[in-house]
Design a protein around this motif. Sequence first.
Motif, short mmCIF file in Angstrom:
data_model
loop_
_atom_site.label_atom_id
_atom_site.label_comp_id
_atom_site.label_asym_id
_atom_site.label_seq_id
_atom_site.Cartn_x
_atom_site.Cartn_y
_atom_site.Cartn_z
N GLU A 323 16.69 72.28 33.84
CA GLU A 323 15.58 72.46 35.31
C GLU A 323 15.52 74.49 34.50
O GLU A 323 14.13 74.66 34.38
CB GLU A 323 15.86 72.34 35.98
N ARG A 384 13.89 66.44 36.53
CA ARG A 384 13.31 67.07 37.65
C ARG A 384 13.62 65.66 38.80
O ARG A 384 14.02 66.24 40.03
CB ARG A 384 12.01 66.66 37.43
N ARG A 385 13.31 64.28 38.76
CA ARG A 385 14.78 62.91 39.17
C ARG A 385 15.63 63.37 39.11
O ARG A 385 15.89 63.14 40.97
CB ARG A 385 13.46 61.53 38.52
N PHE A 388 17.30 66.21 41.66
CA PHE A 388 16.39 66.29 43.24
C PHE A 388 17.76 65.86 44.02
O PHE A 388 18.35 64.94 43.94
CB PHE A 388 15.68 64.74 43.08
N ASN A 439 12.21 70.37 45.04
CA ASN A 439 13.02 69.67 45.03
C ASN A 439 14.20 68.95 45.75
O ASN A 439 14.95 68.41 45.36
CB ASN A 439 13.12 69.53 42.94
N TRP A 443 14.87 72.54 50.80
CA TRP A 443 14.51 73.39 49.17
C TRP A 443 14.40 74.34 49.93
O TRP A 443 14.70 75.54 49.59
CB TRP A 443 13.56 72.63 48.83
#
Length: 502
Positions: A323, A384-385, A388, A439, A443
């Motif tokens: 990321e 991103r998934r 998370f 995410n 956060w």
Amino acid sequence: MDELIMDRAQGDAPMKLGNATLDQLPQGISGPTYDRSVLTPGIVHIGLGNFHRGHQAWYLHRLMQDGLAHDWAIVGAGVRAGDEAQRNRLAAQDYLTTLIELDPAGRSAEVIGSMIDFVPVQEGNAPLIAQMADPAIRIVALTVTEGGYYIDPVTNGFDADHPDIQHDAANPDSPHTAFGAMIAALKQRRDAGTGPFTGLSCDNLQGNGAILRQTVVSLARMSDPALADWIDANCTFPNSMVDCIVPATGPKELDIVRMMGIDDAAPVTHENFRQWVIEDEFCAGRPDWDKVGATFSDNVHAYESMKIRILNGGHQVISNPGEILGVEFISGCMANPLIGPFFRKLATEEITPHVNPVPGMAPADYVDLIDRRFSNPEIVDTVRRVAFDGSSRHTGFLLPTLRDALNAGTPIDGLALAEALWARMCEGTREDGTIIAPNDPIWDSLNSAAKAAKTDPAAWLAQRDLYGDLAENATFVAAFSHWLNLIWSDGTEAALTAYLNG
């Protein structure tokens, strides 16, 4: 299959998926051979996302294809307002799902039909409670994410102070949570004399069955101690280990299924690997999942530990630098000349010493297996998934290994670097200056701590709800501070290079 995809792209419009069109499935795509009209429910599954349909529902479908388990069909359920959209998508196609296996050797697909209904989502969960109170339901299974069990990440105890829990304790007949709904249904079953059901967690938690028992019994005790005792004495909560990489469905996946000739609003893509290891503790019976590849074992813990620490922990190890550096997919992380080797070195030198072998698999061989699975370019699994909910996943997947390593005096440099990379990611910007969107359920607090840690690394470790007494361990604090300072001064690639060079 590639030829089939090409032909469909040039030819007819895709067929609308449903019971009435199962005899029109494109060549090479199999569907249910059993009569779905005679299936009866036996399982309620709460949290009906892609993973469940690509994993547990597939095992049941395989049994049904063999003429078995026709009284164990699945009724889907959810407790969030967003679950109603999934219900509508699936209801429009008679709860059928196209599973698409993505493998470098080629794609294949099948349509599964083990799910027959989906409970309407309603405030207070009355329809869900009524469904679970039905004596035909003998298993209530869940995939509600690692962070969905109301556990304290440091102590692993029950979080009785959470507002959702406080609501359910005060309003047991109109609960907000899946666990409150389970308790309300069990109360009806106890009072009617129809007996208990098995609670089966399918989330990536060490001892997930024990954690599910803790949540359900502890919540019940807050409003009805006698019911809590009855649940604890009569219900079973087997531990299980589940494994299959199942990406989220987006435009690419929708295009793939249409190219194959099927109009499916909720297809599921998955890798060519599945594993399910379960304790054989079912108070009201179970399907014979072992006849189609599942494993019943008294030593689920060893399987859980290997998978959670190497695969799930490995996902966090690679997704955070991915990321930061703007890598979009997990396979891209593995192809990166620094991130892929970072995973291998850390997993081999710092994680496997704290993982026991299981029948047929040594920890080092499992690292090789996970390397191949993560590297599969056909699996479009987004960074991103995978990144998370790091607040649940780092505490559940990486910090237990870190604690073991500190206690044993084995290396922790890579584990400390992984934590520093997470802190850097939570600052909210990539190294190219673009924004990392929130995410994580917490956060805001992570982002605040990460910004403070740019000049004071201890500010990140001061999050006691995540790190507990690790913030006082001089060895870890020194290693973490070294890496985070290096990341901010010289960059992520420089830190990864320094680690790989020893």
